[in-house]
Design an enzyme around this catalytic site. Sequence first.
Site, PDB file in Angstrom:
ATOM      1  N   HIS A 196      30.232  29.163  49.091  1.00 55.66           N
ATOM      2  CA  HIS A 196      29.229  28.377  49.330  1.00 55.66           C
ATOM      3  C   HIS A 196      28.205  28.854  50.342  1.00 55.66           C
ATOM      4  CE1 HIS A 196      30.462  26.439  45.631  1.00 55.66           C
ATOM      5  NE2 HIS A 196      29.079  25.886  45.367  1.00 55.66           N
ATOM      6  N   GLU A 227      33.003  41.564  41.866  1.00 56.83           N
ATOM      7  CA  GLU A 227      31.714  40.983  42.297  1.00 56.83           C
ATOM      8  C   GLU A 227      30.813  40.614  41.224  1.00 56.83           C
ATOM      9  OE1 GLU A 227      28.555  43.641  43.709  1.00 56.83           O
ATOM     10  OE2 GLU A 227      28.366  42.687  45.552  1.00 56.83           O
TER      11      GLU A 227
HETATM   12 NI    NI Z   1      24.846  41.101  44.684  1.00 56.98          NI
END
Ligand code: NI
Length: 149
Positions: free
Chosen positions: A82, A125
């Site tokens: 976060h 990712e």
């Molecule tokens: Ni990105």
Amino acid sequence: MAQASVTRRYRFCAAHRLHTDQLSPAENVAAFGKCNNPNGHGHNYVVLVTVKSTVPTATSKGVDLDQLDRTVGQQVITRFDHQDLNQDPEFADLTTTGENLVLLIWDLLVKHLPDGQLEKVGLIETRDNYFEYAGEARHAPVLREGRHG
Ligand code: NI
């Protein structure tokens, strides 16, 4: 004693923007496309940490996964979860590409784990982008790779 590896999976959510002050605004757009959007964007990152272990026997219980969890939690998850990766001091002069992030995660972990234990770090990712680093010779920063979409 037989050598095996164990991989643990960890997760964190973070924002970033692919941008470098070493390029002009137009060059940044050309290099990074929509990932250069000034408002940034986020990912649900998955970190795969592989450590050398030994096959558990009557006298050896293998790698200490509780210790590994604590180390990854303290060094990586707490640091990035976060957060805006672009605000991390390590990214002051580096773009927040998957390549640079997986190298940083390696560096953060290798100095806090027993010598020779860390084998590989993987970083998911996006659905289609996976990065990994296995600690070869001292790495050079990656400035412009890592575009994704
Ligand atoms: Ni990105």
